[in-house]
Design a protein around this motif. Structure first.
Motif, mmCIF file in Angstrom:
data_model
loop_
_atom_site.group_PDB
_atom_site.id
_atom_site.type_symbol
_atom_site.label_atom_id
_atom_site.label_comp_id
_atom_site.label_asym_id
_atom_site.label_seq_id
_atom_site.Cartn_x
_atom_site.Cartn_y
_atom_site.Cartn_z
ATOM 1 N N ALA A 190 0.818 -1.220 0.000
ATOM 2 C CA ALA A 190 0.000 0.000 0.000
ATOM 3 C C ALA A 190 0.848 1.265 0.000
ATOM 4 O O ALA A 190 0.372 2.331 -0.408
ATOM 5 C CB ALA A 190 -0.934 -0.003 1.216
ATOM 6 N N SER A 191 2.102 1.189 0.456
ATOM 7 C CA SER A 191 2.956 2.380 0.461
ATOM 8 C C SER A 191 3.271 2.852 -0.960
ATOM 9 O O SER A 191 3.612 4.020 -1.171
ATOM 10 C CB SER A 191 4.261 2.087 1.205
ATOM 11 N N THR A 192 3.174 1.957 -1.938
ATOM 12 C CA THR A 192 3.336 2.313 -3.354
ATOM 13 C C THR A 192 2.067 1.866 -4.080
ATOM 14 O O THR A 192 2.043 0.813 -4.715
ATOM 15 C CB THR A 192 4.566 1.626 -3.956
ATOM 16 N N PRO A 193 0.984 2.640 -3.969
ATOM 17 C CA PRO A 193 -0.321 2.188 -4.477
ATOM 18 C C PRO A 193 -0.331 1.881 -5.968
ATOM 19 O O PRO A 193 -1.009 0.944 -6.397
ATOM 20 C CB PRO A 193 -1.253 3.351 -4.133
ATOM 21 N N ALA A 194 0.399 2.659 -6.764
ATOM 22 C CA ALA A 194 0.404 2.384 -8.204
ATOM 23 C C ALA A 194 1.004 1.021 -8.494
ATOM 24 O O ALA A 194 0.478 0.255 -9.319
ATOM 25 C CB ALA A 194 1.180 3.477 -8.937
ATOM 26 N N MET A 195 2.092 0.682 -7.804
ATOM 27 C CA MET A 195 2.713 -0.629 -8.006
ATOM 28 C C MET A 195 1.826 -1.749 -7.465
ATOM 29 O O MET A 195 1.724 -2.822 -8.066
ATOM 30 C CB MET A 195 4.083 -0.665 -7.331
ATOM 31 N N ALA A 196 1.151 -1.500 -6.335
ATOM 32 C CA ALA A 196 0.233 -2.501 -5.789
ATOM 33 C C ALA A 196 -0.882 -2.798 -6.784
ATOM 34 O O ALA A 196 -1.261 -3.966 -6.987
ATOM 35 C CB ALA A 196 -0.345 -2.003 -4.466
ATOM 36 N N ASN A 197 -1.430 -1.765 -7.414
ATOM 37 C CA ASN A 197 -2.467 -1.972 -8.427
ATOM 38 C C ASN A 197 -1.924 -2.739 -9.631
ATOM 39 O O ASN A 197 -2.620 -3.570 -10.234
ATOM 40 C CB ASN A 197 -3.016 -0.625 -8.890
ATOM 41 N N ARG A 198 -0.668 -2.463 -9.971
ATOM 42 C CA ARG A 198 -0.074 -3.152 -11.118
ATOM 43 C C ARG A 198 0.102 -4.637 -10.826
ATOM 44 O O ARG A 198 -0.069 -5.477 -11.709
ATOM 45 C CB ARG A 198 1.266 -2.512 -11.465
ATOM 46 N N TYR A 199 0.453 -4.978 -9.584
ATOM 47 C CA TYR A 199 0.572 -6.387 -9.214
ATOM 48 C C TYR A 199 -0.762 -7.106 -9.412
ATOM 49 O O TYR A 199 -0.818 -8.220 -9.939
ATOM 50 C CB TYR A 199 1.006 -6.514 -7.751
ATOM 51 N N VAL A 200 -1.845 -6.467 -8.991
ATOM 52 C CA VAL A 200 -3.170 -7.081 -9.132
ATOM 53 C C VAL A 200 -3.517 -7.249 -10.610
ATOM 54 O O VAL A 200 -4.087 -8.264 -11.026
ATOM 55 C CB VAL A 200 -4.235 -6.240 -8.411
ATOM 56 N N ALA A 201 -3.171 -6.258 -11.424
ATOM 57 C CA ALA A 201 -3.493 -6.326 -12.853
ATOM 58 C C ALA A 201 -2.759 -7.477 -13.542
ATOM 59 O O ALA A 201 -3.362 -8.242 -14.308
ATOM 60 C CB ALA A 201 -3.146 -4.997 -13.523
ATOM 61 N N ILE A 202 -1.455 -7.615 -13.262
ATOM 62 C CA ILE A 202 -0.696 -8.684 -13.926
ATOM 63 C C ILE A 202 -1.145 -10.053 -13.416
ATOM 64 O O ILE A 202 -1.236 -11.014 -14.183
ATOM 65 C CB ILE A 202 0.818 -8.477 -13.731
ATOM 66 N N LEU A 203 -1.484 -10.156 -12.118
ATOM 67 C CA LEU A 203 -1.985 -11.422 -11.596
ATOM 68 C C LEU A 203 -3.327 -11.780 -12.219
ATOM 69 O O LEU A 203 -3.609 -12.954 -12.485
ATOM 70 C CB LEU A 203 -2.112 -11.347 -10.072
ATOM 71 N N GLY A 204 -4.173 -10.774 -12.445
ATOM 72 C CA GLY A 204 -5.457 -11.037 -13.098
ATOM 73 C C GLY A 204 -5.261 -11.646 -14.477
ATOM 74 O O GLY A 204 -5.960 -12.590 -14.860
ATOM 75 N N ALA A 205 -4.285 -11.119 -15.239
ATOM 76 C CA ALA A 205 -4.002 -11.679 -16.562
ATOM 77 C C ALA A 205 -3.452 -13.096 -16.459
ATOM 78 O O ALA A 205 -3.795 -13.974 -17.255
ATOM 79 C CB ALA A 205 -3.014 -10.777 -17.299
ATOM 80 N N VAL A 206 -2.607 -13.344 -15.462
ATOM 81 C CA VAL A 206 -2.033 -14.677 -15.275
ATOM 82 C C VAL A 206 -3.124 -15.694 -14.941
ATOM 83 O O VAL A 206 -3.149 -16.807 -15.479
ATOM 84 C CB VAL A 206 -0.956 -14.649 -14.170
#
Length: 482
Positions: A190-206
């Protein structure tokens, strides 16, 4: 169901009629296997089957293979073995009948598929994207986020691995990952919200890929209901005074040089002992104190590339890979054979073309070279301009990235009143596949004039000296993304 008076042969199966409804033809006669037959669909498709009664008297039917892929003799051999297995199951309750045995094997295979770990799934996902021909920049981002190293070409020079996803989920089985696991990862970053959102996006594609490949049950993507953090968009435009500062920094870099940006002065962690000894000149002890060197004029090719990006709105990778064969100075456009959006024809303003002509006329430039922006080796394009951009951005006190010059270009185009269709053709964007996008088009002359006006406006703000302008031609045809 018709029963033949003789065993099935290839000639008999070829001659079976095409019925109006699915029909089973069972072989008979001497040497026939009871329950062996051929199913014929109204479409003409023919499939070998075996039918038997289990110990409870229930009729079971097993598919043996399609006619053509399996010969008659191969199908009959399967049927004979299954008939023996069925008879053994009727006589011995501890023996599985053929249908149950096949179901058990299928379940075991599916369990083996779903037992794969997330680390293995990451590797499969990247390999699939490589087969689909994803761009190298996209693949590099996938490798960075997923921490994938097990690829044919290996780790690229200068490429960093994130490793967060692999460390958090790599050992878990694909089928065992639930929403709670993804939510925990999201909150932990959560300290880097943009990166946290990106992790969720790439996991969704996986996980979508895992469902398609039947490595996970359909409709179980654990990323679906994760609420993303609100992220304030980064400002990717330049005010007039910032353009002035950028132009002044480029002039200073060309004339006398700029000091390196602070971030570039620090050495990376994890330096090897051999490298440390070479840098410090000692086997043990602290590093030598950093000595600020007197600035020297920057690479003129790198500076010309930065100026060209500001005046054209191109992606940096497109400009680095630009060949003189792709540039038509007479028609004021360039034809790029391979971009993020495919083959693309780009109109260029006269001030952007002047940058290219001034570069080619500069002292020491390889006139007969292939690349517009050659590297230290003239046979290869320039590969590294980040350190030059870092120094220029620091001197101009700018908060935008190198890609931000592209955003700033489109912002100026909108400020001049141009719509998305015109801007898309100038910078090589693809519009969404709406009905209006398919039917609407923009006159080529309007696109060329737009590129000219936007680049001249930026040049006026950018240059502390009068910009050299080539004659402007608006009559020739130009294109957009093809």
């Amino acid at each position: 169901m018709p029963r033949l008076d003789r065993p099935l042969t290839k000639r008999i199966v070829d001659a079976l009629p095409c019925p109006t409804a699915r029909t089973f033809f069972w072989e008979g006669g001497d040497g026939a296997v009871k329950g062996f037959g051929c199913k014929v669909d109204p479409s003409g498709r023919k499939v070998f089957v075996f039918q038997y009664d289990d110990a409870a008297g229930a009729t079971k039917r097993i598919t043996l293979g399609a006619f053509g892929a399996v010969t008659v003799d191969q199908a009959r051999a399967q049927a004979r073995q299954l008939a023996a297995d069925a008879a053994a199951a009727r006589n011995d309750p501890t023996v599985l009948d053929p249908a149950r045995a096949r179901a058990a094997v299928r379940t075991q295979a599916e369990s083996a598929k779903r037992a794969q770990t997330m680390a293995e799934l990451f590797d499969l996902f990247l390999a699939d994207r490589e087969r689909r021909g994803k761009k190298s920049s996209t693949l590099a981002e996938y490798r960075r986020l997923l921490g994938v190293n097990e690829i044919k070409q290996g780790k690229q020079k200068g490429e960093q691995r994130d490793g967060t996803l692999r460390a958090a989920l790599g050992t878990k089985r694909v089928a065992d990952v639930v929403r709670r696991d993804v939510k925990r990862l999201h909150v932990a970053n959560a300290s880097t919200p943009a990166m946290a959102n990106r992790y969720v996006a790439i996991l969704g594609a996986v996980f979508r890929f895992a469902e398609v490949e039947e490595l996970r049950a359909p409709g179980t993507n654990p990323c679906k209901s994760i609420e993303l953090y609100a992220v304030e968009p980064r400002r990717q435009s330049l005010r007039e005074e910032e353009y002035h500062a950028l132009g002044a920094a480029l002039e200073t870099a060309a004339r006398e040089g700029l000091p390196s940006a602070p971030a570039r002065r620090t050495r990376s962690r994890g330096m090897s002992a051999k490298r440390k000894a070479k840098v410090t000149g000692r086997r043990r002890g602290p590093y030598k104190q950093h000595v600020e060197r007197t600035p020297t004029p920057q690479n003129p090719i790198a500076l010309a590339l930065l100026r060209f990006l500001a005046l054209s709105g191109w992606r940096s990778g497109e400009a680095k890979a630009l060949r003189w064969a792709d540039v038509d100075l007479g028609r004021s456009h360039a034809l790029l054979p391979d971009t993020k959006t495919g083959r693309s024809s780009r109109p260029l303003g006269s001030v952007a073309l002047a940058v290219l002509e001034d570069l080619r006329a500069s002292e020491g430039y390889p006139v007969d070279g292939e690349w517009v922006f050659p590297g230290a080796d003239p046979t290869k394009p320039i590969s590294e301009v980040d350190h030059v951009w870092a120094a220029v951005r620091h001197a101009a006190n700018l908060g935008v990235t190198l890609h931000g010059l592209r955003h700033a270009f489109t912002t100026e185009a909108r400020w001049l009143g141009y719509g998305d269709h015109v801007i898309a053709k100038i910078v090589g964007h693809l519009l969404n596949d709406s009905q209006t996008s398919r039917y609407g088009d923009v006159p080529d002359v309007q696109v060329r004039e737009a590129a000219e006006k936007v680049s001249r406006r930026i040049a006026t703000m950018l240059d502390t000296r009068p910009a050299r302008v080539l004659p402007f031609r608006s009559g020739e045809r130009v294109g957009g993304t093809e």
